[in-house]
Motif scaffolding. Structure first.
Motif, short mmCIF file in Angstrom:
data_model
loop_
_atom_site.label_atom_id
_atom_site.label_comp_id
_atom_site.label_asym_id
_atom_site.label_seq_id
_atom_site.Cartn_x
_atom_site.Cartn_y
_atom_site.Cartn_z
N ALA A 9 8.78 -10.76 -5.66
CA ALA A 9 8.85 -9.55 -4.84
C ALA A 9 9.68 -8.46 -5.50
N THR A 32 2.68 -1.33 1.14
CA THR A 32 3.01 -2.47 2.01
C THR A 32 3.10 -2.07 3.47
N GLU A 35 0.82 -4.87 7.13
CA GLU A 35 1.32 -6.21 6.82
C GLU A 35 0.23 -7.27 6.73
N PHE A 40 -0.52 -5.67 0.93
CA PHE A 40 0.81 -6.14 1.34
C PHE A 40 1.14 -7.45 0.62
N ASN A 41 0.18 -8.35 0.57
CA ASN A 41 0.41 -9.63 -0.10
C ASN A 41 0.65 -9.46 -1.59
N THR A 44 4.21 -7.71 -2.27
CA THR A 44 5.42 -8.41 -1.80
C THR A 44 5.56 -9.75 -2.51
N LYS A 46 3.40 -12.26 -2.57
CA LYS A 46 2.70 -13.40 -1.97
C LYS A 46 1.46 -13.77 -2.77
#
Length: 237
Positions: A9, A32, A35, A40-41, A44, A46
């Motif tokens: 991140a 982002t 969510e 966003f993934n 961040t 993910k």
């Protein structure tokens, strides 16, 4: 292109993007802001995101349409240009990014369009080759005529609409049969109508054969003798 991927991140607050070869600079906060989205993934940590050879984050998607994705991420709304012709492609991009609200906004734009009827017609002559009927071609036309409610015709055809033969300029809530298009490509007119949600519900055609009269130099006598008029009715419900 480097296949180096980011899996943490630890992103800068200002992001340089390469989206399908088109470059953007935006903020991490913007990317982002939704969510439940794939963006966003990605930003961040993910999901891994690739970088190109110059260190920009790389997304293998439609770079031109990404501008509308960014507009939506910034403002939560979307305003598309008049006669925007790629709503289905933009909807697909929104689905890929898992931006469900953007999908709804694109679909909603289509639903909010008012119903109406537009008639497209053209006069022309059959185009003959050197061998006469043995080498006949589909059609030869010089002008595409447009009839309907003025505001609706302007909305569908935009800058391709020629209003020079219409005497009541400026009044949009009326009907006219005096418009014509600035181009002579029937398929282009059909494409614009279909992309605006219209469907063809009827058509008719007629042909005449008569004396050619005095012709301009270079005009084919046989070609000028065979004339036709065709009309197509499009409806948006």
């Amino acid at each position: 292109m480097s296949s180096n991927c980011v899996g943490t991140a630890d992103f800068p607050t200002v992001i340089d993007l390469n989206v399908g070869g088109v470059f953007y600079t935006t903020s991490l906060k913007t990317l982002t802001s939704q969510e439940e989205s794939q963006l966003f993934n990605l930003f961040t940590g993910k999901e891994p995101v690739e970088r190109d050879a110059k260190g920009r984050y790389f997304l293998d998607r439609d770079g031109v349409l990404f501008r509308y994705v960014l507009d939506f991420l910034r403002d939560g709304t979307i305003v598309l240009p008049d006669c925007f012709r790629e709503k289905e492609r933009l909807k697909r991009e929104a689905e890929k990014y898992q931006l469900h609200a953007l999908v709804d906004a694109v679909v909603g734009e289509g639903r909010s369009r008012p119903p109406g009827v537009i008639t497209v017609g053209y006069r022309g002559s059959f185009q003959f080759g050197k061998d006469g009927l043995a080498d006949v071609k589909f059609r030869k036309l010089s002008r595409i005529l447009v009839s309907g409610r003025v505001a609706l015709c302007r909305d569908v055809f935009g800058e391709t609409l020629n209003e020079s033969r219409d005497p009541d300029h400026g009044q949009s809530e009326r009907y006219t049969s005096r418009f014509f298009l600035k181009h002579s490509f029937l398929e282009q007119a059909f494409d614009m109508l279909i992309e605006q949600g219209f469907k063809m519900v009827g058509s008719c055609g007629s042909g005449t054969a008569g004396g050619a009269g005095e012709l301009k130099p270079g005009v084919d006598t046989e070609e000028n003798r065979w004339n036709h008029y065709n009309e197509f009715v499009f409806v948006r419900e």
